[in-house]
Scaffold this motif. Structure first.
Motif, mmCIF file in Angstrom:
data_model
loop_
_atom_site.group_PDB
_atom_site.id
_atom_site.type_symbol
_atom_site.label_atom_id
_atom_site.label_comp_id
_atom_site.label_asym_id
_atom_site.label_seq_id
_atom_site.Cartn_x
_atom_site.Cartn_y
_atom_site.Cartn_z
ATOM 1 N N ALA A 38 5.242 24.015 55.018
ATOM 2 C CA ALA A 38 6.673 23.762 54.837
ATOM 3 C C ALA A 38 7.498 25.036 54.925
ATOM 4 C CB ALA A 38 6.910 23.082 53.490
ATOM 5 N N GLY A 39 6.899 26.130 54.485
ATOM 6 C CA GLY A 39 7.604 27.405 54.469
ATOM 7 C C GLY A 39 7.554 28.004 53.077
ATOM 8 N N TRP A 42 10.407 28.190 50.176
ATOM 9 C CA TRP A 42 10.808 27.097 49.281
ATOM 10 C C TRP A 42 10.003 27.056 47.988
ATOM 11 C CZ3 TRP A 42 15.072 26.030 51.481
ATOM 12 C CH2 TRP A 42 15.176 25.919 52.853
ATOM 13 N N LEU A 74 17.958 20.917 57.386
ATOM 14 C CA LEU A 74 16.575 20.884 57.856
ATOM 15 C C LEU A 74 16.366 19.712 58.801
ATOM 16 C CD1 LEU A 74 14.799 21.561 54.444
ATOM 17 C CD2 LEU A 74 15.200 23.200 56.278
ATOM 18 N N SER A 75 15.326 19.785 59.614
ATOM 19 C CA SER A 75 14.990 18.658 60.487
ATOM 20 C C SER A 75 14.541 17.480 59.624
ATOM 21 C CB SER A 75 13.875 19.049 61.455
ATOM 22 O OG SER A 75 12.632 19.120 60.773
ATOM 23 N N GLN A 78 11.026 18.013 58.305
ATOM 24 C CA GLN A 78 10.982 19.006 57.230
ATOM 25 C C GLN A 78 11.493 18.406 55.929
ATOM 26 O OE1 GLN A 78 13.352 21.986 59.397
ATOM 27 N NE2 GLN A 78 11.774 23.476 58.832
ATOM 28 N N ARG A 79 12.615 17.682 56.026
ATOM 29 C CA ARG A 79 13.195 17.059 54.822
ATOM 30 C C ARG A 79 12.217 16.090 54.182
ATOM 31 N NH1 ARG A 79 17.909 16.362 58.094
ATOM 32 N NH2 ARG A 79 17.411 14.165 58.244
ATOM 33 N N PHE A 81 8.894 15.878 54.477
ATOM 34 C CA PHE A 81 7.703 16.534 53.934
ATOM 35 C C PHE A 81 8.022 17.286 52.641
ATOM 36 C CE2 PHE A 81 4.561 20.114 54.038
ATOM 37 C CZ PHE A 81 3.445 19.340 53.754
ATOM 38 N N LEU A 82 9.083 18.082 52.649
ATOM 39 C CA LEU A 82 9.459 18.821 51.449
ATOM 40 C C LEU A 82 9.809 17.879 50.304
ATOM 41 C CD1 LEU A 82 11.505 21.738 52.994
ATOM 42 C CD2 LEU A 82 9.537 21.986 51.477
ATOM 43 N N CYS A 101 16.908 11.315 52.443
ATOM 44 C CA CYS A 101 16.290 11.448 53.770
ATOM 45 C C CYS A 101 16.145 10.102 54.473
ATOM 46 C CB CYS A 101 14.894 12.056 53.648
ATOM 47 S SG CYS A 101 14.862 13.722 53.011
ATOM 48 N N ARG A 116 0.514 17.400 58.073
ATOM 49 C CA ARG A 116 1.348 17.079 56.909
ATOM 50 C C ARG A 116 0.854 15.812 56.214
ATOM 51 N NH1 ARG A 116 4.001 20.019 60.376
ATOM 52 N NH2 ARG A 116 5.539 21.552 59.666
#
Length: 130
Positions: A38-39, A42, A74-75, A78-79, A81-82, A101, A116
């Motif tokens: 995810a990065g 965060w 966010l894409s 991404q939204r 998954f996060l 989302c 993911r």
């Protein structure tokens, strides 16, 4: 009168005991993989070094203020998954994020890639509370 327990039942109980004994570490490893995917920005202190130093899920708590502010830019993947990851940390916040989302049910995870999906599956299998 004594009742004997079938061996397959005893084996099933032993297997579940082993699973749940290992679950906290397995959850942490899945969480760490998810944070990397995810990065790192965060989670925890937001650095790659922080991710590498982390020894428990507590070291990689999601940065809720940062995430809520960034959710709109966010894409969609991404939204989703996060938000799913956050829902393990805080079900109310994560649920609200998922709703923002457009998440309507588990089949919506079908839009996530295999990597993911595996993280979400491993988190689900090994969740033992935050």
């Amino acid at each position: 009168m004594s009742v004997s327990i079938p061996p397959e039942v005893i084996d099933q109980i032993a297997m579940e005991d082993r699973h749940f004994a290992a679950a906290p570490e397995a959850f942490f490893q899945a969480w760490k993989r998810g944070a990397e995917i995810a990065g790192v920005e965060w989670f925890g202190d937001g650095t790659r070094e922080g991710l590498q130093r982390a020894t428990s899920k507590w070291d990689l708590r999601p940065n809720m203020l940062l995430l809520n502010d960034a959710l709109g830019v966010l894409s969609s993947g991404q939204r989703m998954f996060l938000s799913a990851m956050v829902s393990f940390y805080n079900s109310r916040e994560g649920g609200a994020m998922l709703k923002r989302c457009g998440f309507e049910g588990l089949s919506d995870f079908g839009g996530l890639d295999l990597q993911r999906r595996k993280v979400i599956a491993d988190l689900t299998l090994n969740y033992n509370g935050w």
